[in-house]
Design a protein around this motif. Structure first.
Motif, PDB file in Angstrom:
ATOM      1  N   VAL A 212      -8.280  57.156 114.683  1.00 39.94           N
ATOM      2  CA  VAL A 212      -7.167  57.418 115.599  1.00 39.94           C
ATOM      3  C   VAL A 212      -5.879  56.735 115.144  1.00 39.94           C
ATOM      4  O   VAL A 212      -4.796  57.323 115.195  1.00 39.94           O
ATOM      5  N   HIS A 213      -5.981  55.500 114.676  1.00 32.86           N
ATOM      6  CA  HIS A 213      -4.790  54.722 114.328  1.00 32.86           C
ATOM      7  C   HIS A 213      -4.851  54.236 112.881  1.00 32.86           C
ATOM      8  O   HIS A 213      -5.940  54.037 112.328  1.00 32.86           O
ATOM      9  N   SER A 214      -3.667  54.056 112.292  1.00 32.28           N
ATOM     10  CA  SER A 214      -3.576  53.623 110.897  1.00 32.28           C
ATOM     11  C   SER A 214      -2.619  52.445 110.769  1.00 32.28           C
ATOM     12  O   SER A 214      -1.688  52.300 111.560  1.00 32.28           O
ATOM     13  N   ALA A 215      -2.866  51.627 109.739  1.00 33.06           N
ATOM     14  CA  ALA A 215      -1.987  50.501 109.419  1.00 33.06           C
ATOM     15  C   ALA A 215      -1.362  50.761 108.059  1.00 33.06           C
ATOM     16  O   ALA A 215      -2.079  50.846 107.052  1.00 33.06           O
ATOM     17  N   PRO A 216      -0.036  50.926 107.988  1.00 33.04           N
ATOM     18  CA  PRO A 216       0.611  51.235 106.711  1.00 33.04           C
ATOM     19  C   PRO A 216       0.787  50.004 105.837  1.00 33.04           C
ATOM     20  O   PRO A 216       0.790  48.867 106.319  1.00 33.04           O
TER      21      PRO A 216
ATOM     22  N   LEU B  20      -8.446  43.110 110.669  1.00 31.46           N
ATOM     23  CA  LEU B  20      -7.731  44.380 110.793  1.00 31.46           C
ATOM     24  C   LEU B  20      -8.683  45.564 110.673  1.00 31.46           C
ATOM     25  O   LEU B  20      -8.514  46.571 111.376  1.00 31.46           O
ATOM     26  N   GLN B  21      -9.678  45.455 109.814  1.00 34.44           N
ATOM     27  CA  GLN B  21     -10.677  46.529 109.713  1.00 34.44           C
ATOM     28  C   GLN B  21     -11.391  46.724 111.044  1.00 34.44           C
ATOM     29  O   GLN B  21     -11.607  47.866 111.490  1.00 34.44           O
ATOM     30  N   ARG B  22     -11.755  45.628 111.697  1.00 39.21           N
ATOM     31  CA  ARG B  22     -12.444  45.724 112.984  1.00 39.21           C
ATOM     32  C   ARG B  22     -11.530  46.340 114.042  1.00 39.21           C
ATOM     33  O   ARG B  22     -11.985  47.103 114.899  1.00 39.21           O
ATOM     34  N   MET B  23     -10.226  46.002 113.983  1.00 47.46           N
ATOM     35  CA  MET B  23      -9.291  46.542 114.962  1.00 47.46           C
ATOM     36  C   MET B  23      -9.093  48.042 114.791  1.00 47.46           C
ATOM     37  O   MET B  23      -9.090  48.797 115.768  1.00 47.46           O
ATOM     38  N   TYR B  24      -8.920  48.496 113.544  1.00 49.37           N
ATOM     39  CA  TYR B  24      -8.544  49.894 113.305  1.00 49.37           C
ATOM     40  C   TYR B  24      -9.746  50.828 113.153  1.00 49.37           C
ATOM     41  O   TYR B  24      -9.691  51.976 113.594  1.00 49.37           O
ATOM     42  N   ILE B  25     -10.806  50.338 112.535  1.00 47.94           N
ATOM     43  CA  ILE B  25     -12.003  51.164 112.339  1.00 47.94           C
ATOM     44  C   ILE B  25     -12.908  51.067 113.557  1.00 47.94           C
ATOM     45  O   ILE B  25     -13.487  52.059 114.007  1.00 47.94           O
TER      46      ILE B  25
END
Length: 329
Positions: A97-101, A278-283
């Protein structure tokens, strides 16, 4: 993480442990490719402490400080033969759903003071000194919001390490002895949809954050089907040892432009800790159960730096000034 294998705070570390300030400027720049630009940047970095003293002496109670972080590409230009073990560009993350650039950045200047005018003056002189050798790619002025809250209304940075736990969590140790006392730094500029957040009932906001809104009490969600931001940002190894990072996040915004944000800046002994967070937050954990805070907060930047000790910074500076000028036509 405890102070295990770390019994002192290096006196030559940059001011990573400076307390939360009333004001801050987060300045990210790229450096021109010419060798002359590298030498100029080296000269300015070499005089950074003197500039802090010059501006800060006007009001010592203003507690002016500045940390310089160096990106991977610039580090290789300054010192091609050796690099901190984990230093690499920020890796973009693409969740369902969300991505980190990942965004550009050779140098980060984290400027802090109790007075916004001192941050302003320091940045003005700094950029004048750097001149055309750098291009500003991001510039954010942050402020403390009431009792250290973010613009979402929650207290930020409660879990920060203190005492001996601070250097053990934020500063490289014997595992990379050549760079001990330095720190990995990750920055992200988040913009919030405050209108959508305001329509969210407070109990749901608290469930998303993992803390109560008024009194900042931690909510136990170990058995919840969907983990909170607090839980997803808590990192443990296979043995159950918890690894902390030092956050110095600051709110920023311009109400007239409907811009409301949080500038995330995390200092860590190990870069992998922030990457895993960050992986846990976004994935999500489990995958798909991402951090619901991302439904209201969108990252617009993502860059990784390494803040070396003062002696290491001076070594890099000397190397930049000694490099021969390019003879290419």
């Amino acid at each position: 993480m405890s102070g295990k294998n770390w019994d002192r705070v290096p006196i030559d570390a940059q001011s990573v442990d400076a307390p939360l300030s009333l004001s801050a400027v987060f300045l990210v720049v790229t450096v021109a490719s010419e060798q002359s630009a590298l030498a100029k940047v080296g000269s300015v970095l070499g005089g950074l402490d003197d500039l802090v003293k010059t501006v800060g002496f006007r009001d010592l109670s203003g507690r002016l400080s500045c940390i310089a972080g160096i990106g991977c590409d610039l580090w290789d230009r300054l010192c091609p033969d050796r690099r901190p073990l984990e230093l690499k560009p920020f890796a973009p993350i693409k969740g369902a759903v969300h991505s980190a650039p990942s965004t550009a950045g050779d140098l980060l200047f984290h400027i802090r003071s109790e007075r916004p005018d001192m941050c302003f003056e320091f940045e003005r002189i700094l950029l004048d000194s750097l001149g055309g050798t750098v291009t500003v790619v991001d510039e954010v002025s942050g402020f403390r919001y009431f009792d250290a809250r973010d613009l979402l209304g929650f207290v930020d940075g409660t879990a920060n390490p203190t005492g001996l736990d601070l250097p053990a969590s934020a500063l490289v140790g014997d595992e990379d002895a050549d760079f001990a006392g330095g720190s990995y730094v990750v920055v992200q500029k988040y913009l919030h949809d405050l209108n959508a957040w305001a329509r969210t009932p407070t109990p749901l906001q608290e469930e998303i954050i993992g803390r109560t809104k008024i009194d900042n009490i931690e909510i136990d969600d170990d058995d919840a089907p969907r983990k909170s931001h607090k839980s997803l940002a808590t990192i443990e190894d296979a043995d159950g040892n918890e690894y902390d990072i030092l956050r110095d996040n600051m709110p920023f915004g311009q109400p007239g432009r409907q811009e409301f944000g949080t500038y995330f800046i995390g200092y860590s002994r190990y870069l992998w800790v922030i990457e895993k967070m960050l992986q846990r937050m976004y994935i999500g954990d489990p995958p798909g159960a991402y951090d619901r805070l991302l439904d209201f907060s969108t990252p617009h930047t993502g860059t990784t730096f390494f803040a070396p000790t003062r002696p290491m910074l001076q070594t890099l500076v000397q190397g930049a000034q000694e490099k021969p000028a390019s003879t290419a036509p």
